[in-house]
Motif scaffolding. Structure first.
Motif, short mmCIF file in Angstrom:
data_model
loop_
_atom_site.label_atom_id
_atom_site.label_comp_id
_atom_site.label_asym_id
_atom_site.label_seq_id
_atom_site.Cartn_x
_atom_site.Cartn_y
_atom_site.Cartn_z
N ILE A 67 18.80 -9.09 -14.55
CA ILE A 67 18.76 -9.37 -16.00
C ILE A 67 17.90 -10.60 -16.28
O ILE A 67 17.06 -10.60 -17.19
CB ILE A 67 20.17 -9.51 -16.57
CG1 ILE A 67 20.89 -8.16 -16.52
CG2 ILE A 67 20.13 -10.06 -18.00
CD1 ILE A 67 22.35 -8.21 -16.85
N LEU A 68 18.08 -11.66 -15.49
CA LEU A 68 17.27 -12.87 -15.67
C LEU A 68 15.80 -12.58 -15.42
O LEU A 68 14.93 -13.04 -16.17
CB LEU A 68 17.78 -13.98 -14.75
CG LEU A 68 19.12 -14.59 -15.10
CD1 LEU A 68 19.64 -15.46 -13.96
CD2 LEU A 68 19.02 -15.39 -16.39
N LYS A 69 15.51 -11.83 -14.38
CA LYS A 69 14.13 -11.48 -14.06
C LYS A 69 13.51 -10.68 -15.19
O LYS A 69 12.37 -10.95 -15.61
CB LYS A 69 14.07 -10.69 -12.76
CG LYS A 69 12.67 -10.31 -12.36
CD LYS A 69 12.67 -9.49 -11.09
CE LYS A 69 11.24 -9.04 -10.81
NZ LYS A 69 11.22 -8.00 -9.77
N ASP A 70 14.23 -9.68 -15.69
CA ASP A 70 13.71 -8.84 -16.77
C ASP A 70 13.47 -9.63 -18.06
O ASP A 70 12.60 -9.29 -18.86
CB ASP A 70 14.66 -7.67 -17.06
CG ASP A 70 14.69 -6.65 -15.92
OD1 ASP A 70 13.79 -6.70 -15.04
OD2 ASP A 70 15.62 -5.81 -15.91
N ALA A 71 14.25 -10.70 -18.24
CA ALA A 71 14.10 -11.54 -19.43
C ALA A 71 12.90 -12.49 -19.30
O ALA A 71 12.46 -13.07 -20.29
CB ALA A 71 15.37 -12.34 -19.67
N GLY A 72 12.40 -12.62 -18.08
CA GLY A 72 11.25 -13.49 -17.87
C GLY A 72 11.65 -14.87 -17.46
O GLY A 72 10.91 -15.81 -17.53
#
Length: 72
Positions: A67-72
């Motif tokens: 989720i953190l990665k997808d949020a950038g």
């Protein structure tokens, strides 16, 4: 347009750019992971290392990292 309105429009534009990040960091577990990563003395950590420093399971850590990665 007055200067104040221009500034507010710019702030709104920048907020929209980072809105996914704010939403992702709205979760207490992801905040904890984020802090663990920031406070680690080296760049990068493996999921088991993060698991040791949090109350989360490996699958939970992996989920939150995605989720953190997808949020950038």
């Amino acid at each position: 347009m007055d200067e104040c309105f221009k500034q507010r429009k710019q702030i709104a534009k920048e907020f929209k750019t980072y809105q996914k990040v704010f939403i992702a960091l709205g979760d207490e577990n992801r905040q904890q992971i984020f802090l663990v990563l920031l406070e680690h003395d080296k760049i990068g950590m493996r999921v088991p290392e993060i698991t040791e420093k949090t109350h989360l399971s490996r699958p939970a850590v992996s989920h939150h990292l995605k989720i953190l990665k997808d949020a950038g």
